[in-house]
Scaffold this motif. Sequence first.
Motif, PDB file in Angstrom:
ATOM      1  N   VAL A  62       0.948  -1.168  -0.038  1.00 45.38           N
ATOM      2  CA  VAL A  62       0.042   0.082   0.199  1.00 45.38           C
ATOM      3  C   VAL A  62       0.961   1.096   0.028  1.00 45.38           C
ATOM      4  O   VAL A  62       0.501   2.425  -0.280  1.00 45.38           O
ATOM      5  N   ILE A  90      -5.831  -3.365   2.886  1.00 46.05           N
ATOM      6  CA  ILE A  90      -6.681  -2.271   3.129  1.00 46.05           C
ATOM      7  C   ILE A  90      -7.893  -2.962   4.029  1.00 46.05           C
ATOM      8  O   ILE A  90      -8.310  -2.305   4.870  1.00 46.05           O
ATOM      9  N   VAL A 128      -8.768   4.782   1.592  1.00 46.05           N
ATOM     10  CA  VAL A 128      -8.560   4.930   0.196  1.00 46.05           C
ATOM     11  C   VAL A 128      -9.706   6.017  -0.389  1.00 46.05           C
ATOM     12  O   VAL A 128     -10.893   6.066   0.462  1.00 46.05           O
ATOM     13  N   VAL A 144      -4.845   4.901  -2.680  1.00 47.16           N
ATOM     14  CA  VAL A 144      -4.437   4.612  -1.233  1.00 47.16           C
ATOM     15  C   VAL A 144      -4.006   5.864  -0.774  1.00 47.16           C
ATOM     16  O   VAL A 144      -2.972   6.664  -1.288  1.00 47.16           O
TER      17      VAL A 144
END
Length: 590
Positions: free
Chosen positions: A498, A513, A533, A538
Amino acid sequence: MDRILHALATERFFTVETAACVEEWLLRPLRRARAQRAIAEAGLATKLTELKDVARVARLRAHGIVLGLGLDDAEVVARAHAELPVPAEQKLPMQTFGLVAVILATMGCAIGVRIATKPFDAAGSGLGKAFAQNFGTHVASVANGSRPNAETAVKHVFPARTLTPPADRAMTELFAAQVAAAGDPGRMPVVFEKTRNVNAAFATLGQPWYLDARYYHEAPLLYAFYREREDEGTAEKYAPERIVYLWRLDRLNISKAALGYTHRDADAALVLYDQIEELLIRDVLPALAEGEKLDFIDTASRDPKKAWQEDVEMRAARMVRESFATAANHDDLVELGTLLAKRRALVKRWQADLSSQGRILREPNRLVPEADYVADLWHLVPSSTRHEWEDVHERLLSTRMTTTFEALRDRFAADIARHELQHRFDGQRTKECDGETPCAKMLIPAAVKNRVGPKDEAPVLLGSLPARVRNETSAYLAQMASPSSMPKMAILSLLRTVLDREAWGDVYCNTTIVLLDVLASEFGLVDEAMPLVAGGAVQRASVASLVAVLFAKPDDELRAGAGKKWRELYGEELPLAVITPGHQAKRWRH
């Protein structure tokens, strides 16, 4: 020496070189030299000049007989010499035999010590060598269109007598199934079955080899491994599962990125030592040195004005030091981290120097590199840095450092084993499903649906994105909840997916996530003003802020929270897994 002097004194020979033949052949050079020195010294003590007379004087001196001025009288010397004992004739070269025996015994001991202390090499001989040198070539040739006869291929890959019954027949059947499945994925179930049969044959023989198969680009690929260890995982209401710890043997240029894996057609949970060592060596363990940080951010996104980047990487490094603190002696941990950090810095300097020459230098993936960096870079990097490199590796090769590293690796591998075991347990609940039709038993939790769908209650295919994220979330939460786990290391192992823009969008990015979502919910950390998000991207500053809070929590609190969220998401009790140590083969220290 005495025999040589006597032979000269009695005129059997007329030079020292020829008289030396009376001595044992192995001792001749030494005794000839001593005789020459004795004659030279006798020549200084007498006025006699004939070799026989000087040799007699030399013998008398060697026997401790002093004649005073009589040494210059040939008759006096002759009479005195006649009184000396005649040296025994050499019949058997006993001293030579004795010396040879001592030399051979010494060599034998040296060879024995070498054999006893030489690191075990699974690929050094026998089947291991055949898997390392020949197996991958066969697999690649089939992938590239070759269709060899199975029996011929087995004989080519495995030299005579290395593959014994029942493994020889099982391997022949596997090769036949592999060739039949080339270009026809519908035949892969037979390949998987034959692969399991080969593994069963190796188990029957007590041999540490393991094979796996997959279908890739219209070709059935076979992978060969050294099975260093095997455990058994059990839990109430679940069938026992094998857990095997593997080193890759074949040299196909295709490798797994995961630290472990399993699939429906495998017969075990697979823990991959190669990938674990690469992650620890390159990304994690240098952070054991004070002041070091981890590297998560892609180069294009680096911005010194964004404080969250430095903060999350420094916090992650501190977390690594805390997580491994009880795995080994503190000073040894710091030394290992310092050596690996120093090596990494050296490689970065070399990479910068070599890039101007159009050369690319790869960073080592192992504690002890398999490539000879010093030899390969001899004329390309400064000698001072080569000496630094050699000093680092001399210390890394010490028993203390290798033992420390293996303790850390085994601690981390235990977490990966629990992760893969959960995949096996989850698979037991959906084993009636196939990959062609939606699986009604594959229930997708709301937290997964919110990120990757589906938007309704329709069942999903086993290999779909929602199914895979569902399974990975289950495995990571189970890994974190394990009583002896390092829960923050589970989060850390996912962070790059991420924080590095180039890794966005795949199964593991979405799993990260979802995992952060449910942990934030459990600990009351959801902040609507800082979504993870937004607009399909992200929000990395939000991720870094959440991770900072999670890293500050005690491990026991994270374990309990992960277990609670697993129960909420999947509607049942998390399997209380017990991993029982099983067979341990020889450790392979590459």
